[in-house]
Scaffold this motif. Structure first.
Motif, PDB file in Angstrom:
ATOM      1  N   MET A 139       0.844  -1.190   0.000  1.00  0.00           N
ATOM      2  CA  MET A 139       0.000   0.000   0.000  1.00  0.00           C
ATOM      3  C   MET A 139       0.882   1.242   0.000  1.00  0.00           C
ATOM      4  SD  MET A 139      -2.986  -1.016   2.761  1.00  0.00           S
ATOM      5  CE  MET A 139      -1.871  -1.804   3.932  1.00  0.00           C
ATOM      6  N   ILE A 140       0.439   2.277  -0.721  1.00  0.00           N
ATOM      7  CA  ILE A 140       1.142   3.555  -0.774  1.00  0.00           C
ATOM      8  C   ILE A 140       0.221   4.640  -0.226  1.00  0.00           C
ATOM      9  CG2 ILE A 140       2.173   5.306  -2.258  1.00  0.00           C
ATOM     10  CD1 ILE A 140       3.809   2.781  -2.068  1.00  0.00           C
ATOM     11  N   THR A 141       0.739   5.386   0.765  1.00  0.00           N
ATOM     12  CA  THR A 141      -0.032   6.443   1.413  1.00  0.00           C
ATOM     13  C   THR A 141       0.779   7.735   1.398  1.00  0.00           C
ATOM     14  OG1 THR A 141      -1.091   4.861   2.895  1.00  0.00           O
ATOM     15  CG2 THR A 141      -1.152   7.157   3.553  1.00  0.00           C
ATOM     16  N   PRO A 142       0.197   8.850   0.968  1.00  0.00           N
ATOM     17  CA  PRO A 142       0.935  10.116   1.025  1.00  0.00           C
ATOM     18  C   PRO A 142       1.036  10.621   2.455  1.00  0.00           C
ATOM     19  CG  PRO A 142      -1.296  10.510   0.257  1.00  0.00           C
ATOM     20  CD  PRO A 142      -1.140   9.013   0.376  1.00  0.00           C
ATOM     21  N   SER A 191      -8.788  10.719  -9.181  1.00  0.00           N
ATOM     22  CA  SER A 191      -9.200  11.567  -8.050  1.00  0.00           C
ATOM     23  C   SER A 191      -8.851  10.951  -6.704  1.00  0.00           C
ATOM     24  CB  SER A 191     -10.716  11.808  -8.112  1.00  0.00           C
ATOM     25  OG  SER A 191     -11.418  10.572  -8.029  1.00  0.00           O
ATOM     26  N   PHE A 192      -8.055   9.883  -6.707  1.00  0.00           N
ATOM     27  CA  PHE A 192      -7.756   9.168  -5.473  1.00  0.00           C
ATOM     28  C   PHE A 192      -6.356   9.523  -4.966  1.00  0.00           C
ATOM     29  CE2 PHE A 192     -10.881   6.711  -7.785  1.00  0.00           C
ATOM     30  CZ  PHE A 192     -11.817   6.402  -6.802  1.00  0.00           C
ATOM     31  N   SER A 193      -6.122   9.234  -3.695  1.00  0.00           N
ATOM     32  CA  SER A 193      -4.851   9.587  -3.065  1.00  0.00           C
ATOM     33  C   SER A 193      -4.042   8.378  -2.617  1.00  0.00           C
ATOM     34  CB  SER A 193      -5.114  10.485  -1.846  1.00  0.00           C
ATOM     35  OG  SER A 193      -5.972   9.838  -0.923  1.00  0.00           O
ATOM     36  N   HIS A 194      -4.672   7.214  -2.478  1.00  0.00           N
ATOM     37  CA  HIS A 194      -4.006   6.023  -1.964  1.00  0.00           C
ATOM     38  C   HIS A 194      -4.094   4.907  -3.009  1.00  0.00           C
ATOM     39  CE1 HIS A 194      -4.770   8.385   1.571  1.00  0.00           C
ATOM     40  NE2 HIS A 194      -4.236   7.504   2.392  1.00  0.00           N
ATOM     41  N   GLU A 247      -9.605   1.962   3.798  1.00  0.00           N
ATOM     42  CA  GLU A 247     -10.286   1.343   2.659  1.00  0.00           C
ATOM     43  C   GLU A 247      -9.395   0.293   2.000  1.00  0.00           C
ATOM     44  OE1 GLU A 247     -13.219   4.526   0.630  1.00  0.00           O
ATOM     45  OE2 GLU A 247     -11.116   5.153   0.689  1.00  0.00           O
ATOM     46  N   LEU A 248      -8.126   0.637   1.834  1.00  0.00           N
ATOM     47  CA  LEU A 248      -7.190  -0.322   1.245  1.00  0.00           C
ATOM     48  C   LEU A 248      -7.027  -1.541   2.133  1.00  0.00           C
ATOM     49  CD1 LEU A 248      -4.299   1.929  -0.127  1.00  0.00           C
ATOM     50  CD2 LEU A 248      -6.146   0.853  -1.419  1.00  0.00           C
ATOM     51  N   GLU A 249      -6.873  -1.328   3.431  1.00  0.00           N
ATOM     52  CA  GLU A 249      -6.695  -2.434   4.356  1.00  0.00           C
ATOM     53  C   GLU A 249      -7.896  -3.367   4.337  1.00  0.00           C
ATOM     54  OE1 GLU A 249      -3.767  -0.548   7.784  1.00  0.00           O
ATOM     55  OE2 GLU A 249      -5.931  -0.277   7.948  1.00  0.00           O
TER      56      GLU A 249
END
Length: 274
Positions: A139-142, A191-194, A247-249
């Motif tokens: 997973m990539i998170t800013p 439009s998403f960030s993760h 949401e990713l998790e």
């Protein structure tokens, strides 16, 4: 010789139906907790720790994981990987994985959080027997920034290569460079960030499995953007776009439980970390 910030070597063998450590070595800013057994299947569980608290410019990490024939390992991280500002030299992490006959590796990674002016390169090479199984997630998170737009890191490059019986079978890579100005374009994050990624290779996956799995996911996650691709070998890759780590998790946990039940014939495991 290149100076390593942290190194980890982990070898797992199978003895009388139980997976046990054959060799464990770590030095610097990488460690593992003691082996755990969370059910009665004989599969061993290890947590990777980084006691340094985060990655900074010039850090180099190397991980080597080897599973002997019939060995089973669930490998996960204790917490997120935080990549801070890298003003001069990028952070690099290189992982090499070897999977013997009928072995199983489930590698569940916590998010990579990239902060302002961070540059991070992650390369992973898997050598596996055609009878082995792999479940890998990332997973990539800013990270937080003063501007609160979350996209102040400079570059993230994550590349996975899978060799099956000595032949290159899968190349799965993505590169994010916010400075290019195309991060929100179609085909990127939109439009998403993760962003999350799955790579699953196991003999029981075929086109019919992937079709049925997609239908299940469409019903369960109608609010998320995701795509699944059938690989040239028995397996699939997936990308997930979301606006929160949670949401990713939830998506990855659902996929992990589904694959464990339908492909590995195992019950779900609760990996308590918080």
């Amino acid at each position: 010789m290149e100076k390593l910030t942290g190194t980890l070597a982990l070898a797992i063998a199978e003895r009388d139906g139980k997976s046990v450590p054959a060799n464990t070595y770590f030095q610097g800013a990488l460690k593992v907790m003691r082996p755990q057994y969370l059910d009665d299947s004989g599969q061993v569980v290890y947590f990777i720790l980084n006691p340094g608290g985060g990655y900074v410019g010039g850090d180099v990490y190397k991980i080597d994981v080897t599973l002997a024939d019939n060995a089973e390992l669930l490998l996960t991280t204790q917490s997120a990987t935080k990549v801070y500002e890298t003003p001069n030299t990028e952070v690099r992490q290189e992982t090499e994985i070897t999977l013997g006959k009928n072995s199983l590796l489930e590698f569940i990674s916590d998010p990579v959080i990239a902060y302002e002016k961070a540059r991070y390169v992650q390369q992973q090479v898997v050598h596996m027997d055609k009878t082995a199984s792999l479940f890998y997630s990332e997973m990539i998170t800013p990270g937080w920034t003063r501007e609160q737009d979350g996209f102040r890191y400079e570059q993230l490059l994550l590349k996975n290569q899978v060799y099956m019986d000595g032949k290159l079978a899968v190349v799965d890579a993505f590169r994010l460079t916010p400075a290019d100005g195309v991060l929100h374009d179609i085909g990127m994050l939109e439009s998403f960030s993760h962003v999350g990624s799955l790579l699953v290779v196991t003999p029981s996956i075929d086109e019919a499995f992937v079709h049925d799995f997609q239908e299940v996911l469409k019903q369960e996650f109608a609010d998320l953007r995701f795509g699944i691709s059938l690989l040239n070998v028995h397996g699939f890759s997936a990308r997930i776009l979301a606006n929160s780590t949670q949401e990713l998790e939830r998506f990855i946990d659902f996929c992990h439980r589904y694959v464990r039940q339908h492909c590995f014939e195992k019950s779900p495991l609760l990996l308590r970390k918080y």
